[in-house]
Design a protein around this motif. Structure first.
Motif, PDB file in Angstrom:
ATOM      1  N   MET A  22       0.828  -1.208   0.000  1.00 46.04           N
ATOM      2  CA  MET A  22       0.000   0.000   0.000  1.00 46.04           C
ATOM      3  C   MET A  22       0.862   1.258   0.000  1.00 46.04           C
ATOM      4  SD  MET A  22      -3.138  -1.118   2.501  1.00 46.04           S
ATOM      5  CE  MET A  22      -3.797   0.515   2.546  1.00 46.04           C
ATOM      6  N   LEU A  23       1.971   1.215   0.705  1.00 46.13           N
ATOM      7  CA  LEU A  23       2.883   2.347   0.719  1.00 46.13           C
ATOM      8  C   LEU A  23       3.490   2.590  -0.660  1.00 46.13           C
ATOM      9  CD1 LEU A  23       4.386   4.479   2.450  1.00 46.13           C
ATOM     10  CD2 LEU A  23       6.181   2.761   2.744  1.00 46.13           C
ATOM     11  N   THR A  26       0.847   4.078  -2.944  1.00 45.76           N
ATOM     12  CA  THR A  26       0.616   5.483  -2.605  1.00 45.76           C
ATOM     13  C   THR A  26       1.707   6.377  -3.183  1.00 45.76           C
ATOM     14  OG1 THR A  26      -0.473   4.821  -0.562  1.00 45.76           O
ATOM     15  CG2 THR A  26       0.280   7.104  -0.709  1.00 45.76           C
ATOM     16  N   ILE A  27       2.948   5.957  -3.098  1.00 39.62           N
ATOM     17  CA  ILE A  27       4.052   6.723  -3.665  1.00 39.62           C
ATOM     18  C   ILE A  27       3.905   6.847  -5.180  1.00 39.62           C
ATOM     19  CG2 ILE A  27       6.553   6.704  -4.090  1.00 39.62           C
ATOM     20  CD1 ILE A  27       6.828   5.491  -1.252  1.00 39.62           C
ATOM     21  N   MET A  29       1.091   6.672  -6.925  1.00 38.71           N
ATOM     22  CA  MET A  29      -0.071   7.522  -7.221  1.00 38.71           C
ATOM     23  C   MET A  29       0.266   9.008  -7.030  1.00 38.71           C
ATOM     24  SD  MET A  29      -2.464   5.578  -8.222  1.00 38.71           S
ATOM     25  CE  MET A  29      -4.040   6.290  -7.933  1.00 38.71           C
ATOM     26  N   LEU A  30       1.024   9.335  -5.994  1.00 39.18           N
ATOM     27  CA  LEU A  30       1.399  10.731  -5.767  1.00 39.18           C
ATOM     28  C   LEU A  30       2.322  11.249  -6.871  1.00 39.18           C
ATOM     29  CD1 LEU A  30       1.908  10.846  -1.901  1.00 39.18           C
ATOM     30  CD2 LEU A  30       0.043  11.829  -3.243  1.00 39.18           C
TER      31      LEU A  30
END
Length: 147
Positions: A22-23, A26-27, A29-30
């Motif tokens: 998930m981390l 998230t990276i 996607m950002l």
């Protein structure tokens, strides 16, 4: 009697693997979000510039139509008129122009048209866009008016 079989390898994801994945997502996607925001800014700037080019072209065409009258004063009235407007996104645009008519002697027996240079400039106050936004020049012929 029941025999319990113990598995040596437990297949599946643990909580640690799920949190790490998930981390990483998230990276990713950002980082994609910043690319999308940059692309949207460029798109807005291009739309504003396209509107400015269209306004400059329209002013040049109006000057060519006024040149048929045979008087630099008529062409100057069209070209040097200051026009304030906005594009489709609300960005303020200002259209200005300059006319430079070449001198012609009144004794011209052939009534040759005189050459005039029309320069049209479109400016904006939107930060991040170049100023002037568009500047174009064109030579047109103004029909000679002996009067």
């Amino acid at each position: 009697m029941t025999l319990k079989v113990r598995r040596e390898h437990d297949d599946g994801f643990g909580l640690t693997e799920v949190i790490i994945s998930m981390l990483l997502i998230t990276i990713l996607m950002l980082s994609m979000l910043s690319v999308i925001i940059s692309a949207m800014r460029v798109n807005v700037g291009n739309a504003t510039k396209a509107t400015a080019v269209q306004l400059a072209t329209q002013r040049l065409e109006e000057a060519r139509q006024a040149a048929v009258t045979g008087d630099c004063a008529n062409v100057r009235a069209v070209v040097e008129d200051v026009f304030d407007t906005t594009d489709g996104r609300g960005a303020p645009l200002r259209v200005t122009g300059v006319l430079d008519c070449a001198p012609q002697t009144p004794g011209d027996e052939h009534n040759e048209p005189r050459l005039a240079r029309v320069t049209v400039t479109v400016t904006t106050t939107v930060p991040g866009l170049p100023d002037p936004l568009v500047q174009t020049a064109s030579d047109i012929y103004v029909k000679f008016d002996p009067s």
